[in-house]
Design an enzyme around this catalytic site. Sequence first.
Site, short mmCIF file in Angstrom:
data_model
loop_
_atom_site.label_atom_id
_atom_site.label_comp_id
_atom_site.label_asym_id
_atom_site.label_seq_id
_atom_site.Cartn_x
_atom_site.Cartn_y
_atom_site.Cartn_z
N ARG A 206 0.85 -1.20 0.00
CA ARG A 206 0.00 0.00 0.00
C ARG A 206 0.88 1.24 0.00
O ARG A 206 1.95 1.24 0.62
CB ARG A 206 -0.88 0.03 1.26
CG ARG A 206 -1.79 -1.15 1.42
CD ARG A 206 -3.01 -1.05 0.54
NE ARG A 206 -3.83 -2.27 0.63
CZ ARG A 206 -5.01 -2.39 0.04
NH1 ARG A 206 -5.51 -1.39 -0.65
NH2 ARG A 206 -5.69 -3.51 0.13
N ILE A 207 0.37 2.30 -0.65
CA ILE A 207 1.04 3.60 -0.57
C ILE A 207 0.66 4.24 0.75
O ILE A 207 -0.53 4.35 1.08
CB ILE A 207 0.59 4.53 -1.73
CG1 ILE A 207 0.78 3.84 -3.08
CG2 ILE A 207 1.35 5.85 -1.67
CD1 ILE A 207 2.20 3.55 -3.44
N LEU A 208 1.65 4.66 1.52
CA LEU A 208 1.39 5.25 2.83
C LEU A 208 1.33 6.77 2.70
O LEU A 208 2.24 7.39 2.17
CB LEU A 208 2.49 4.83 3.80
CG LEU A 208 2.44 3.35 4.19
CD1 LEU A 208 3.76 2.88 4.74
CD2 LEU A 208 1.30 3.12 5.19
N ASN B 282 11.91 0.38 3.54
CA ASN B 282 11.18 -0.50 2.63
C ASN B 282 12.18 -1.28 1.80
O ASN B 282 13.28 -0.80 1.49
CB ASN B 282 10.30 0.36 1.70
CG ASN B 282 9.53 -0.50 0.69
OD1 ASN B 282 8.92 -1.50 1.06
ND2 ASN B 282 9.58 -0.10 -0.57
N HIS C 141 12.52 -3.11 -1.93
CA HIS C 141 11.86 -3.03 -3.24
C HIS C 141 12.64 -3.88 -4.24
O HIS C 141 13.88 -3.76 -4.33
CB HIS C 141 11.79 -1.57 -3.70
CG HIS C 141 11.15 -1.38 -5.02
ND1 HIS C 141 9.77 -1.34 -5.17
CD2 HIS C 141 11.67 -1.26 -6.26
CE1 HIS C 141 9.49 -1.19 -6.46
NE2 HIS C 141 10.62 -1.13 -7.15
N ASP D 257 10.01 7.90 2.02
CA ASP D 257 9.67 9.33 2.13
C ASP D 257 8.28 9.51 1.53
O ASP D 257 7.55 8.54 1.31
CB ASP D 257 10.74 10.20 1.46
CG ASP D 257 10.79 10.03 -0.05
OD1 ASP D 257 11.68 10.62 -0.68
OD2 ASP D 257 9.93 9.29 -0.62
N GLY E 176 7.31 10.08 -1.36
CA GLY E 176 7.07 9.60 -2.72
C GLY E 176 6.83 8.10 -2.78
O GLY E 176 6.75 7.44 -1.74
N ASP F 285 8.63 4.86 -3.57
CA ASP F 285 9.95 4.24 -3.79
C ASP F 285 11.02 5.28 -4.14
O ASP F 285 11.93 5.00 -4.93
CB ASP F 285 9.85 3.19 -4.91
CG ASP F 285 8.83 2.10 -4.58
OD1 ASP F 285 8.15 1.62 -5.51
OD2 ASP F 285 8.71 1.76 -3.39
C1 GRF Z 1 9.24 -8.62 -2.00
O1 GRF Z 1 10.04 -8.94 -3.12
C2 GRF Z 1 9.08 -7.13 -1.87
O2 GRF Z 1 10.21 -6.41 -2.30
C3 GRF Z 1 7.93 -6.88 -2.79
O3 GRF Z 1 7.03 -7.94 -2.57
C4 GRF Z 1 7.80 -9.10 -2.19
C5 GRF Z 1 7.21 -9.64 -0.92
O4 GRF Z 1 7.71 -10.93 -0.72
N1 GRF Z 1 7.30 -5.59 -2.54
P1 GRF Z 1 7.43 -11.68 0.71
O5 GRF Z 1 5.98 -11.40 1.08
O6 GRF Z 1 8.38 -11.08 1.71
O7 GRF Z 1 7.73 -13.12 0.42
#
Ligand code: GRF
Length: 196
Positions: free
Chosen positions: A90-92, A106, A108, A140, A142, A144
Amino acid sequence: MLSVVVLISGSGSNLRALLEATENPLFGAKILAVGADNPADGLAHAEHFGVPTFVVSPTAFASREQWAEVLLANVQHFKPDLVVLAGFMRILPQNFVSALSPNLINTHPSLLPNFPGSHAVRDALAAGATTTGVTVHIVDEGVDTGPHIRQAALDILPDETESELHERIKVIERQQLIEVVRDIAQKKIHLTQLSR
Ligand code: GRF
């Protein structure tokens, strides 16, 4: 001891890796609670380790801000030093981010700034990229866009599917997330300095 709350949305393999790593008292961090935006499968990992869980679903609220206020109240109930988004989809909104950042990070599944957003692995494949990876960053306002803490790269193999590539990314992602949380706990990473 660094106290941590983790937020997830899905299977929670990153969460599982953190739960296992923090079992070692020398690691320097303890997961106080795990939250989710839905009854995610990954919550079972927290239950297995006896860690409290909470679910705050956006569908129960009239606005994203109201949802985030309640999510924030659940997080702050545990008074964490650090909040980790580990597959939180979700976008926070600003009210949540400004209350916690820079102690809000986070992970990513791309080498940001390339391929931000919720389809990073699919987008890297569609772009014909030959290399991708994973980024841990400060959250932050934005999407990512916050300061990078650490990145790791890996080659994209010919003809691999999105799920095959994502599983390979997750192998290095879990290791990197553990290292970053450990280094924050051991004061080798200073989020306030990084966020300036
Ligand atoms: C991860 O690769 C994360 O970067 C992305 O979703 C995936 C979640 O994997 N946003 P898990 O739920 O930790 O197995």
